[in-house]
Design a protein around this motif. Structure first.
Motif, PDB file in Angstrom:
ATOM      1  N   TYR A   1       1.880  -1.961  -6.145  1.00  0.00           N
ATOM      2  CA  TYR A   1       0.532  -1.732  -5.149  1.00  0.00           C
ATOM      3  C   TYR A   1       0.408  -1.812  -3.894  1.00  0.00           C
ATOM      4  O   TYR A   1      -0.754  -1.124  -3.048  1.00  0.00           O
TER       5      TYR A   1
ATOM      6  N   GLN B   1       2.060  -0.169  -1.935  1.00  0.00           N
ATOM      7  CA  GLN B   1       3.006   1.169  -0.662  1.00  0.00           C
ATOM      8  C   GLN B   1       1.865   1.786  -1.239  1.00  0.00           C
ATOM      9  O   GLN B   1       1.633   2.274  -0.772  1.00  0.00           O
ATOM     10  N   ALA B   2       1.487   1.652  -3.011  1.00  0.00           N
ATOM     11  CA  ALA B   2      -0.061   3.059  -2.888  1.00  0.00           C
ATOM     12  C   ALA B   2      -1.020   2.375  -1.949  1.00  0.00           C
ATOM     13  O   ALA B   2      -2.203   3.395  -1.687  1.00  0.00           O
ATOM     14  N   ALA B   3      -1.699   1.365  -1.814  1.00  0.00           N
ATOM     15  CA  ALA B   3      -2.784   1.286  -0.815  1.00  0.00           C
ATOM     16  C   ALA B   3      -2.203   1.734   0.810  1.00  0.00           C
ATOM     17  O   ALA B   3      -3.360   2.162   1.017  1.00  0.00           O
ATOM     18  N   GLN B   4      -1.406   1.504   0.918  1.00  0.00           N
ATOM     19  CA  GLN B   4      -0.439   2.229   2.258  1.00  0.00           C
ATOM     20  C   GLN B   4      -0.827   3.977   2.233  1.00  0.00           C
ATOM     21  O   GLN B   4      -0.848   4.128   3.371  1.00  0.00           O
ATOM     22  N   ASP B   5      -0.601   4.059   1.108  1.00  0.00           N
ATOM     23  CA  ASP B   5      -0.868   5.133   1.335  1.00  0.00           C
ATOM     24  C   ASP B   5      -1.977   5.959   1.305  1.00  0.00           C
ATOM     25  O   ASP B   5      -1.639   7.160   1.412  1.00  0.00           O
ATOM     26  N   LEU B   6      -2.270   4.886   0.928  1.00  0.00           N
ATOM     27  CA  LEU B   6      -4.039   5.754   0.811  1.00  0.00           C
ATOM     28  C   LEU B   6      -4.554   4.674   1.724  1.00  0.00           C
ATOM     29  O   LEU B   6      -5.953   4.674   1.663  1.00  0.00           O
ATOM     30  N   TYR B   7      -3.717   5.436   3.237  1.00  0.00           N
ATOM     31  CA  TYR B   7      -4.065   5.474   4.330  1.00  0.00           C
ATOM     32  C   TYR B   7      -4.985   3.664   4.900  1.00  0.00           C
ATOM     33  O   TYR B   7      -5.523   3.949   5.702  1.00  0.00           O
ATOM     34  N   ALA B   8      -4.553   2.490   4.317  1.00  0.00           N
ATOM     35  CA  ALA B   8      -4.316   1.183   4.189  1.00  0.00           C
ATOM     36  C   ALA B   8      -3.784   1.072   5.200  1.00  0.00           C
ATOM     37  O   ALA B   8      -2.497   1.294   5.539  1.00  0.00           O
ATOM     38  N   THR B   9      -3.783   0.047   6.347  1.00  0.00           N
ATOM     39  CA  THR B   9      -2.999  -0.633   7.544  1.00  0.00           C
ATOM     40  C   THR B   9      -2.248  -1.849   6.898  1.00  0.00           C
ATOM     41  O   THR B   9      -2.777  -2.071   5.490  1.00  0.00           O
TER      42      THR B   9
ATOM     43  N   GLU C   1      -5.066  -4.777   5.997  1.00  0.00           N
ATOM     44  CA  GLU C   1      -5.612  -4.493   4.428  1.00  0.00           C
ATOM     45  C   GLU C   1      -4.837  -4.411   3.297  1.00  0.00           C
ATOM     46  O   GLU C   1      -6.182  -4.535   1.825  1.00  0.00           O
TER      47      GLU C   1
ATOM     48  N   LEU D   1      -6.892  -6.566   1.010  1.00  0.00           N
ATOM     49  CA  LEU D   1      -7.737  -5.935  -0.094  1.00  0.00           C
ATOM     50  C   LEU D   1      -6.539  -5.605  -1.756  1.00  0.00           C
ATOM     51  O   LEU D   1      -7.505  -5.248  -2.898  1.00  0.00           O
ATOM     52  N   VAL D   2      -5.190  -5.746  -1.555  1.00  0.00           N
ATOM     53  CA  VAL D   2      -4.899  -5.748  -2.847  1.00  0.00           C
ATOM     54  C   VAL D   2      -3.751  -6.500  -3.679  1.00  0.00           C
ATOM     55  O   VAL D   2      -4.241  -7.235  -3.945  1.00  0.00           O
TER      56      VAL D   2
END
Lengths: 359, 270
Positions: free
Chosen positions: B168, B170-178, B181, B185-186
């Protein structure tokens, strides 16, 4: 074939990845072109997922460089790479609705809210999920979750989309539908897709080009047809589709053809991969390119051991005099006369169908 | 024919279960019932009344209990908040920072206080405070409570975090989250049921603590448990039963709340 640098989406140069002393990727070099549906194919544990995760930025490579449209990705964290991933088990955020999942990447890129929502509408349309926009991921079926994962990764318009075995959790019928859709979406968006799979049928039917990887090493890169019809070594021939491997003695090599002798002394001309040498070798012949003939005619002879009905065709297993077993396939048509188990038959190799392989 | 092994078929299963439940809950029931007794005696029933609750809130001892309840609640709130924050940071470091030397040791050190006899911790804490010349009072109680609440907050938080896959974030970071974030957020929203459980558990443990509090509190400050103990030393009056019943009600509602939050979290993440 020469390429201008911008034609290359992802340039992998001499990449090695070690975990302790074992190498997951060994000096791997390959170029993925812009707008291409490119597949990394290999058995599980061959390093294909490691390569994908290295491109995404989740693994630090030990040696070599990976560049995106000519610019090195070294040192860039995943959130700084214009690359998105469809994860194997989707990794949809369970506490967010479909819309919020798809919005996530756009909002992190500081896309204005109105534009972002418009884009979410577009990609949900593209994957035919507009009706389910307000659902939570736990209320969706596996196939629907897979589409959300795809929409979420496409929404920020990545330069390259990575897909890590995204179809492995779907059942066969759905998988075949999704293959066609993925191909269509790739074609329509023009985004470079890098698809990881261990399923050779999936790779052959979907890809523009395939890289076959085994034990961290690149075995062959080429269009599905090249890989299937001109495998460069024994591993590729064996892994892609069904093949017969026949021991031969190589007498002479002349460019891309070679003269060989079968165990019983029959001489045969075959295509060679170029680096062939005289001496012992193997011939690869696809089952559909072996024809059954009358006993004691043809290139080889043997006894029918087994007949397997496969619907569109019939698989016939034949044991040669020296004990080698070969497989032939015959189309099931009205006028096909099938041999019986135990019959002596001859086998004719179609001209040009035999290929000399190195180990 | 082999019978299926089933503990419910053991002879005396029902009788032993009833006996255990009886021994566990009868004293609590007696206290609750007698808190409504209209009599000065704690053993003779004199009819139904709320006079002991009136006594708790408006009687001679009311100011003392109000002060003690205020101390208990503020200390529990501060201690639980701080301990939960520390436990969350520890869980992120131990479970999300990859493998590091001393990972197992860190886990052991955080949870060891659960296995150390409380009296030992109490004596050690007291010696520590007097060795550094820290004046006993509200602050010493609060610090001691923060410390012993950490493992109680850590356990539900770590259990929850272990159930959340790394993909989860990793998916967030893959989608441009620092990284921040991705956490905010996750991971944090997914962690929330565990965090609330940890907080409530720490709150109850702090509210309830007697031994350590009694050692480090110094003169002139009481929490509810030490104030109750002080009163009981001069003989048990029915107003103690009323206070106990109120405390029981607070604890029970917190535990129930924690249970419901956890159950809801389990449904969402499945």
């Amino acid at each position: 074939m020469s390429q201008t640098p911008t034609d290359i989406a992802v340039d992998v140069q001499n990449v090695t990845k070690r975990y302790g002393t074992t190498a997951a990727l060994a000096n791997l070099t390959l170029q993925i072109r812009d707008n291409e549906f490119f597949t990394l194919l290999g058995p599980s544990g061959c390093g294909k997922t490691t390569l994908l995760r290295s491109i995404a930025g989740f693994e630090n490579i030990s040696e070599g460089t990976i560049s995106l449209f000519g610019e090195s990705l070294a040192g860039l964290p995943p959130n700084k790479r214009p690359i998105n991933t469809v994860f194997q088990h989707y990794a949809l955020f369970p506490h967010m609705s479909v819309t919020d999942n798809v919005l996530f990447g756009l909002l992190r890129q500081r896309v204005p809210d109105a534009d972002a929502r418009k884009r979410v509408g577009e990609v949900l349309d593209m994957v035919q999920l507009s009706a389910l926009a307000e659902r939570m991921p736990s209320q969706l079926s596996g196939g629907q979750q897979q589409r959300v994962a795809l929409a979420r990764a496409l929404a920020p318009r990545p330069r390259v989309l990575l897909l890590d075995e995204p179809l492995s959790a779907l059942d066969l019928k759905l998988r075949q539908e999704v293959r066609i859709e993925l191909q269509q979406i790739q074609y329509n968006t023009g985004i470079t897709f890098i698809f990881v799979t261990h399923d050779q049928e999936e790779a052959i039917t979907m890809s523009d080009r395939i890289a076959v990887i085994s034990e961290g090493e690149l075995q062959q890169v080429g269009a599905p047809r090249d890989i299937y019809e001109s495998p460069s070594n024994r591993f590729v021939a064996d892994f892609i589709g069904e093949t017969n491997l026949i021991d031969v003695t190589v007498n002479s090599v002349n460019g891309d053809t070679a003269m060989c002798t079968l165990a019983d002394g029959t001489a045969i001309q075959c295509k060679s991969a170029g680096d062939a040498t005289t001496g012992a070798g193997h011939l690869s012949v696809r089952p559909e390119r072996l024809t059954l003939t009358a006993s004691d005619t043809g290139d080889l002879s043997g006894t029918v051991k087994r007949l397997t009905y496969l619907g569109t065709d019939m698989r016939i297993t034949i044991e040669l005099n020296d004990g080698t077993t070969l497989t032939a396939r015959m189309q099931n048509t009205d006028d096909t006369t099938l041999p019986d188990r135990g019959d002596r038959v001859g086998l004719q190799i179609e001209p040009g169908a035999a290929r000399l392989l190195t180990d | 024919m082999a019978k299926k092994f089933d503990i419910k078929r053991f002879p005396g299963f029902l009788a032993i279960t009833c006996l255990c439940l009886f021994l566990l809950y009868t004293p609590l029931l007696v206290v609750m019932v007698y808190s409504f007794n209209d009599s000065n005696s704690i053993t003779n029933w004199g009819g139904l009344s709320l006079r002991w609750y009136e006594e708790v809130f408006f009687g001679v001892e009311a100011p003392k209990f109000k002060k003690a309840a205020f101390n208990s609640l503020t200390i529990a709130l501060c201690a639980a908040t701080t301990a939960t924050t520390i436990a969350l940071c520890a869980a992120v470091a131990i479970l999300r920072a990859g493998r590091f030397r001393g990972q197992g040791l860190s886990f052991g050190l955080i949870n060891l206080p659960l296995m150390v006899p409380e009296i030992v911790t109490a004596v050690a804490t007291l010696i520590f405070f007097s060795a550094i010349g820290f004046k006993a009072g509200y602050a010493t109680i609060l610090i001691a409570h923060i410390v012993f609440c950490i493992p109680f907050a850590y356990l539900p938080i770590a259990a929850r975090m272990q159930g959340i896959e790394g993909s989860y974030e990793q998916a967030a970071q893959d989608l441009y989250a620092t990284r921040w974030e991705a956490f905010r957020l996750v991971l944090l929203p997914l962690m929330m049921p565990g965090i609330i459980s940890g907080f409530l558990l720490a709150f109850i443990i702090s509210l309830d603590d007697f031994i350590i509090t009694n050692f480090v509190k110094g003169a002139g400050i009481e929490t509810l448990p030490t104030a109750i103990f002080g009163s009981v030393k001069q003989g048990i009056k029915p107003n103690i039963m009323a206070i106990s019943t109120l405390l029981l009600l607070v604890s029970a509602s917190f535990v129930t709340l924690s249970w419901f939050i956890n159950r809801k979290g389990g449904e969402n993440s499945s």
